[in-house]
Design a protein around this motif. Sequence first.
Motif, PDB file in Angstrom:
ATOM      1  N   THR A  59       0.834  -1.204   0.000  1.00 34.35           N
ATOM      2  CA  THR A  59       0.000   0.000   0.000  1.00 34.35           C
ATOM      3  C   THR A  59       0.866   1.250   0.000  1.00 34.35           C
ATOM      4  O   THR A  59       1.827   1.347   0.747  1.00 34.35           O
ATOM      5  N   ILE A  60       0.506   2.186  -0.874  1.00 35.45           N
ATOM      6  CA  ILE A  60       1.101   3.523  -0.885  1.00 35.45           C
ATOM      7  C   ILE A  60       0.078   4.441  -0.244  1.00 35.45           C
ATOM      8  O   ILE A  60      -1.083   4.462  -0.662  1.00 35.45           O
ATOM      9  N   VAL A  61       0.489   5.192   0.779  1.00 32.48           N
ATOM     10  CA  VAL A  61      -0.419   6.077   1.497  1.00 32.48           C
ATOM     11  C   VAL A  61       0.006   7.526   1.266  1.00 32.48           C
ATOM     12  O   VAL A  61       1.163   7.877   1.477  1.00 32.48           O
ATOM     13  N   ILE A  62      -0.954   8.355   0.834  1.00 32.93           N
ATOM     14  CA  ILE A  62      -0.682   9.774   0.590  1.00 32.93           C
ATOM     15  C   ILE A  62      -1.796  10.583   1.259  1.00 32.93           C
ATOM     16  O   ILE A  62      -2.975  10.297   1.057  1.00 32.93           O
ATOM     17  N   GLY A  63      -1.414  11.593   2.017  1.00 30.41           N
ATOM     18  CA  GLY A  63      -2.391  12.432   2.685  1.00 30.41           C
ATOM     19  C   GLY A  63      -2.534  13.780   2.017  1.00 30.41           C
ATOM     20  O   GLY A  63      -1.717  14.170   1.188  1.00 30.41           O
ATOM     21  N   GLY A  64      -3.577  14.499   2.398  1.00 26.91           N
ATOM     22  CA  GLY A  64      -3.833  15.825   1.842  1.00 26.91           C
ATOM     23  C   GLY A  64      -4.471  15.770   0.477  1.00 26.91           C
ATOM     24  O   GLY A  64      -4.222  16.624  -0.373  1.00 26.91           O
ATOM     25  N   VAL A  65      -5.317  14.811   0.249  1.00 23.76           N
ATOM     26  CA  VAL A  65      -5.876  14.569  -1.082  1.00 23.76           C
ATOM     27  C   VAL A  65      -6.601  15.796  -1.633  1.00 23.76           C
ATOM     28  O   VAL A  65      -7.267  16.524  -0.916  1.00 23.76           O
ATOM     29  N   ASN A  66      -6.392  16.032  -2.913  1.00 23.27           N
ATOM     30  CA  ASN A  66      -7.166  17.007  -3.669  1.00 23.27           C
ATOM     31  C   ASN A  66      -7.409  16.414  -5.059  1.00 23.27           C
ATOM     32  O   ASN A  66      -6.937  15.314  -5.365  1.00 23.27           O
ATOM     33  N   LEU A  67      -8.136  17.119  -5.900  1.00 24.81           N
ATOM     34  CA  LEU A  67      -8.500  16.570  -7.209  1.00 24.81           C
ATOM     35  C   LEU A  67      -7.275  16.290  -8.076  1.00 24.81           C
ATOM     36  O   LEU A  67      -7.194  15.241  -8.722  1.00 24.81           O
ATOM     37  N   ALA A  68      -6.314  17.199  -8.084  1.00 21.44           N
ATOM     38  CA  ALA A  68      -5.113  16.988  -8.902  1.00 21.44           C
ATOM     39  C   ALA A  68      -4.363  15.727  -8.462  1.00 21.44           C
ATOM     40  O   ALA A  68      -3.903  14.945  -9.298  1.00 21.44           O
ATOM     41  N   MET A  69      -4.253  15.525  -7.163  1.00 21.32           N
ATOM     42  CA  MET A  69      -3.578  14.333  -6.650  1.00 21.32           C
ATOM     43  C   MET A  69      -4.327  13.072  -7.062  1.00 21.32           C
ATOM     44  O   MET A  69      -3.722  12.094  -7.538  1.00 21.32           O
ATOM     45  N   ALA A  70      -5.635  13.082  -6.876  1.00 20.47           N
ATOM     46  CA  ALA A  70      -6.433  11.903  -7.202  1.00 20.47           C
ATOM     47  C   ALA A  70      -6.376  11.585  -8.698  1.00 20.47           C
ATOM     48  O   ALA A  70      -6.239  10.416  -9.086  1.00 20.47           O
ATOM     49  N   LEU A  71      -6.466  12.609  -9.537  1.00 20.14           N
ATOM     50  CA  LEU A  71      -6.355  12.396 -10.987  1.00 20.14           C
ATOM     51  C   LEU A  71      -5.030  11.743 -11.348  1.00 20.14           C
ATOM     52  O   LEU A  71      -4.985  10.783 -12.121  1.00 20.14           O
ATOM     53  N   ASN A  72      -3.949  12.261 -10.805  1.00 22.69           N
ATOM     54  CA  ASN A  72      -2.633  11.704 -11.109  1.00 22.69           C
ATOM     55  C   ASN A  72      -2.473  10.291 -10.578  1.00 22.69           C
ATOM     56  O   ASN A  72      -1.865   9.450 -11.227  1.00 22.69           O
TER      57      ASN A  72
END
Length: 133
Positions: A84-97
Amino acid sequence: IIVSHGGLAQGLHDTLKMFVNADQVLSIGLKNGEDVASFATRVDEMIKDFTAEDHIILLADLIGGSPLTTFMNCLENKQLLANTIVIGGVNLAMALNAVLLKDNLDMVANMAISEAKEAIKTLEIASSNDEEI
């Protein structure tokens, strides 16, 4: 997977569908007033068919928040946290990428974070008193 407090995850998931094929994206949010045990039960149901061969990109609203820590505990209980890769602070640009780079796990975190940061800007609005020459 997008995880959040409230309806942020589901709303972001819905918005992603306007831009990309989000068939492999799942979303879940800790409901207002919901206890962590109830949320964990919903997470366990969501991940019940996941296997050790699955690779997971987990995007969260806040690192350290109850939704993310609970989700990670559920993954750990199924021995799925290692993939699992965990990334916080999600926004639309992050989710799209993350969706666009899901098949290139070596790049997904760096690119998703880079694009998310790049998307945060102040828009300078010209005053209505400014005259164009």
